[in-house]
Design a protein around this motif. Structure first.
Motif, PDB file in Angstrom:
ATOM      1  N   HIS A   5      30.452 -42.566  14.952  1.00 39.83           N
ATOM      2  CA  HIS A   5      30.783 -43.987  14.859  1.00 39.83           C
ATOM      3  C   HIS A   5      32.281 -44.177  14.623  1.00 39.83           C
ATOM      4  N   TYR A   6      33.006 -43.073  14.432  1.00 44.24           N
ATOM      5  CA  TYR A   6      34.468 -43.128  14.336  1.00 44.24           C
ATOM      6  C   TYR A   6      35.017 -43.003  15.760  1.00 44.24           C
ATOM      7  N   LEU A   7      35.157 -44.132  16.453  1.00 43.94           N
ATOM      8  CA  LEU A   7      35.460 -44.081  17.873  1.00 43.94           C
ATOM      9  C   LEU A   7      36.854 -43.552  18.153  1.00 43.94           C
ATOM     10  N   GLU A   8      37.766 -43.652  17.174  1.00 45.19           N
ATOM     11  CA  GLU A   8      39.088 -43.075  17.395  1.00 45.19           C
ATOM     12  C   GLU A   8      38.997 -41.563  17.539  1.00 45.19           C
ATOM     13  N   GLU A   9      38.022 -40.936  16.870  1.00 47.41           N
ATOM     14  CA  GLU A   9      37.810 -39.498  17.034  1.00 47.41           C
ATOM     15  C   GLU A   9      37.426 -39.172  18.470  1.00 47.41           C
ATOM     16  N   ALA A  10      36.469 -39.930  18.996  1.00 46.59           N
ATOM     17  CA  ALA A  10      36.009 -39.686  20.358  1.00 46.59           C
ATOM     18  C   ALA A  10      37.145 -39.881  21.355  1.00 46.59           C
ATOM     19  N   GLU A  11      37.943 -40.917  21.155  1.00 51.25           N
ATOM     20  CA  GLU A  11      39.050 -41.183  22.083  1.00 51.25           C
ATOM     21  C   GLU A  11      40.065 -40.050  22.077  1.00 51.25           C
ATOM     22  N   GLN A  12      40.362 -39.524  20.913  1.00 45.41           N
ATOM     23  CA  GLN A  12      41.375 -38.482  20.796  1.00 45.41           C
ATOM     24  C   GLN A  12      40.883 -37.115  21.250  1.00 45.41           C
ATOM     25  N   LEU A  13      39.584 -36.834  21.064  1.00 46.25           N
ATOM     26  CA  LEU A  13      39.084 -35.481  21.259  1.00 46.25           C
ATOM     27  C   LEU A  13      38.404 -35.240  22.597  1.00 46.25           C
ATOM     28  N   CYS A  14      37.736 -36.243  23.135  1.00 49.56           N
ATOM     29  CA  CYS A  14      36.791 -36.011  24.228  1.00 49.56           C
ATOM     30  C   CYS A  14      37.387 -36.317  25.597  1.00 49.56           C
ATOM     31  N   GLN A  15      37.016 -35.483  26.574  1.00 49.22           N
ATOM     32  CA  GLN A  15      37.459 -35.710  27.947  1.00 49.22           C
ATOM     33  C   GLN A  15      36.483 -36.579  28.735  1.00 49.22           C
ATOM     34  N   HIS A  16      35.234 -36.559  28.340  1.00 50.04           N
ATOM     35  CA  HIS A  16      34.194 -37.271  29.084  1.00 50.04           C
ATOM     36  C   HIS A  16      33.358 -38.071  28.095  1.00 50.04           C
ATOM     37  N   ILE A  17      32.806 -39.177  28.552  1.00 47.03           N
ATOM     38  CA  ILE A  17      32.057 -40.048  27.650  1.00 47.03           C
ATOM     39  C   ILE A  17      30.840 -40.629  28.351  1.00 47.03           C
ATOM     40  N   ALA A  18      29.731 -40.660  27.634  1.00 47.96           N
ATOM     41  CA  ALA A  18      28.539 -41.386  28.075  1.00 47.96           C
ATOM     42  C   ALA A  18      28.140 -42.326  26.956  1.00 47.96           C
ATOM     43  N   GLN A  32      29.408 -30.570  31.821  1.00 51.20           N
ATOM     44  CA  GLN A  32      29.923 -29.341  32.408  1.00 51.20           C
ATOM     45  C   GLN A  32      30.341 -28.347  31.320  1.00 51.20           C
ATOM     46  N   PRO A  33      30.303 -27.055  31.610  1.00 52.23           N
ATOM     47  CA  PRO A  33      30.686 -26.057  30.609  1.00 52.23           C
ATOM     48  C   PRO A  33      32.142 -26.221  30.184  1.00 52.23           C
ATOM     49  N   GLY A  34      32.358 -26.084  28.873  1.00 49.67           N
ATOM     50  CA  GLY A  34      33.705 -26.174  28.334  1.00 49.67           C
ATOM     51  C   GLY A  34      34.165 -27.576  27.995  1.00 49.67           C
ATOM     52  N   GLU A  35      33.351 -28.584  28.295  1.00 45.80           N
ATOM     53  CA  GLU A  35      33.762 -29.961  28.013  1.00 45.80           C
ATOM     54  C   GLU A  35      33.652 -30.284  26.525  1.00 45.80           C
ATOM     55  N   PHE A  36      34.455 -31.235  26.103  1.00 48.61           N
ATOM     56  CA  PHE A  36      34.296 -31.906  24.803  1.00 48.61           C
ATOM     57  C   PHE A  36      33.798 -33.296  25.164  1.00 48.61           C
ATOM     58  N   PHE A  37      32.515 -33.547  24.964  1.00 49.21           N
ATOM     59  CA  PHE A  37      31.798 -34.681  25.544  1.00 49.21           C
ATOM     60  C   PHE A  37      31.362 -35.640  24.449  1.00 49.21           C
ATOM     61  N   PHE A  94      38.900 -26.686  13.477  1.00 50.75           N
ATOM     62  CA  PHE A  94      37.948 -25.613  13.794  1.00 50.75           C
ATOM     63  C   PHE A  94      37.204 -25.904  15.088  1.00 50.75           C
ATOM     64  N   ILE A  95      36.681 -27.118  15.232  1.00 55.40           N
ATOM     65  CA  ILE A  95      35.890 -27.476  16.421  1.00 55.40           C
ATOM     66  C   ILE A  95      36.740 -27.404  17.679  1.00 55.40           C
ATOM     67  N   CYS A  96      37.964 -27.910  17.615  1.00 55.22           N
ATOM     68  CA  CYS A  96      38.843 -27.846  18.787  1.00 55.22           C
ATOM     69  C   CYS A  96      39.143 -26.394  19.145  1.00 55.22           C
ATOM     70  N   GLY A  97      39.224 -25.535  18.141  1.00 49.14           N
ATOM     71  CA  GLY A  97      39.473 -24.120  18.395  1.00 49.14           C
ATOM     72  C   GLY A  97      38.341 -23.461  19.151  1.00 49.14           C
ATOM     73  N   GLY A 143      35.945 -21.910  24.740  1.00 52.25           N
ATOM     74  CA  GLY A 143      34.905 -21.980  25.754  1.00 52.25           C
ATOM     75  C   GLY A 143      33.600 -22.618  25.350  1.00 52.25           C
ATOM     76  N   THR A 144      33.403 -22.923  24.068  1.00 52.39           N
ATOM     77  CA  THR A 144      32.159 -23.561  23.638  1.00 52.39           C
ATOM     78  C   THR A 144      32.135 -25.024  24.075  1.00 52.39           C
ATOM     79  N   THR A 145      31.062 -25.423  24.713  1.00 48.25           N
ATOM     80  CA  THR A 145      30.877 -26.824  25.094  1.00 48.25           C
ATOM     81  C   THR A 145      30.460 -27.609  23.862  1.00 48.25           C
TER      82      THR A 145
END
Length: 322
Positions: A201-214, A36-41, A185-188, A193-195
């Motif tokens: 492979h740093y899974l702690e990054e994904a856990e902290q940053l992302c709302q959705h996961i595949a 979806q638009p605006g997600e951190f995936f 920068f990326i979170c900014g 509004g950028t998706t």
């Protein structure tokens, strides 16, 4: 009577996408995916799972055997040029000329998207400054450190100001300080509004940053949910408790439903079901005269679930994907 609100166009729709290479390896097996638009995936998977093939198709570097993908409603197959203008890609490998200057790399990339040179120059200055590269803008890029080169690739990917940014292992080999500045920068831009789609492979990054996961494994999507939803399936958690100054001869209390063990003179481990409260543990430790200075998870929760999911879907005699 007010008109009904229309649903926003998804940032990415992958529909029945398949890719079989000439050597017979089926890298993608009819996958479906919506961002979806605006997600951190987060798009995660082990080496050879098919992530690179999927990213290659989305960036038009690889041709799909069948199926299609749409970026903000534009077909990668049928509307390639228009779709590519919507997307930015930061690849795993450093792939710019070491003799070219960062400013020129950015400006020339903007030209591929039809951005006028005066606007391209303004954007190059903007993003090189935001990524702390402006003082190196007119030096040959071969003189940049590894972390600077990674940041330059992000600046380059922003030159068409994409609505969808794909980051393929962006912090590989980057030190902690630079990694933090990159994520700032990326979170900014995500907040603006950028998706963002992230592979890492740093899974702690994904856990902290992302709302959705595949999670993709052997060419199939084996999990597709919210990060909170996936983490909630973890039944047990192990916590590390720091207990400075506690005498070794003090017996550990018995707490129903919690496994408590001493690791060393200054550390305890407590294993507890996610549904249970830690209040009883802290009360029992306090009553025993044991002070807890700090507490943390023993292992990354997402890593534990990731290993479990990938292991559950590993077929016998599986081939390594390209």
């Amino acid at each position: 009577m007010p008109l009904p609100c229309s649903e926003p166009v998804p940032a990415l729709v992958v529909n029945a996408l398949r890719k079989t290479y000439n050597n017979g390896v089926e890298a993608l097996k009819g996958i479906h995916l919506t961002v979806q638009p605006g997600e951190f995936f987060a798009l995660l998977g082990p080496n050879g799972a098919g992530k690179s093939t999927l990213i290659g198709i989305l960036s038009s570097l690889v041709s799909a055997t069948s199926g299609d993908a749409h970026i903000f409603g534009l077909s990668v197959k049928q509307q390639r040029s228009e779709a590519m203008k919507m997307m930015g890609l930061v690849p795993q490998e450093i792939n710019f000329s070491p003799f070219e200057k960062p400013f020129d790399i950015c400006v020339n990339t903007a030209g591929f998207y039809g951005v006028r040179r005066n606007i391209a120059s303004e954007r190059a200055e903007k993003y090189l400054k935001e990524l702390r590269l402006w003082d190196k803008a007119f030096q040959p890029s071969r003189e940049l450190s590894g972390g600077m080169k990674r940041r330059l690739m992000i600046a380059r990917a922003m030159m068409n100001e994409p609505r969808l940014l794909i980051l393929d292992e962006p912090t590989a080999g980057v030190d902690i300080e630079i990694r933090r500045s990159m994520w700032h920068f990326i979170c900014g831009i995500n907040a603006a509004g950028t998706t963002v789609i992230l592979t890492t492979h740093y899974l702690e990054e994904a856990e902290q940053l992302c709302q959705h996961i595949a999670i993709i494994d052997h060419g199939k999507i084996v999990e597709n949910t919210t990060m909170k939803g996936l983490l909630s399936t973890l039944e047990m958690e192990t916590f590390v408790l720091d207990i400075p100054g506690t005498a070794n001869d003090i017996a550990l209390p018995h707490v129903t439903g919690i496994t408590l063990r001493r690791v060393d003179d200054l550390t305890l481990e407590a294993e507890i079901a996610r549904k249970d409260s830690l209040n009883a543990l802290f009360a029992a430790l306090t009553a025993q005269g044991i002070t807890v200075a700090s507490m943390r998870n023993k292992t990354n929760r997402l890593e534990e679930l990731f290993v479990r999911l990938v292991g559950d879907h590993k077929p016998e005699g599986a081939q390594t994907l390209t």
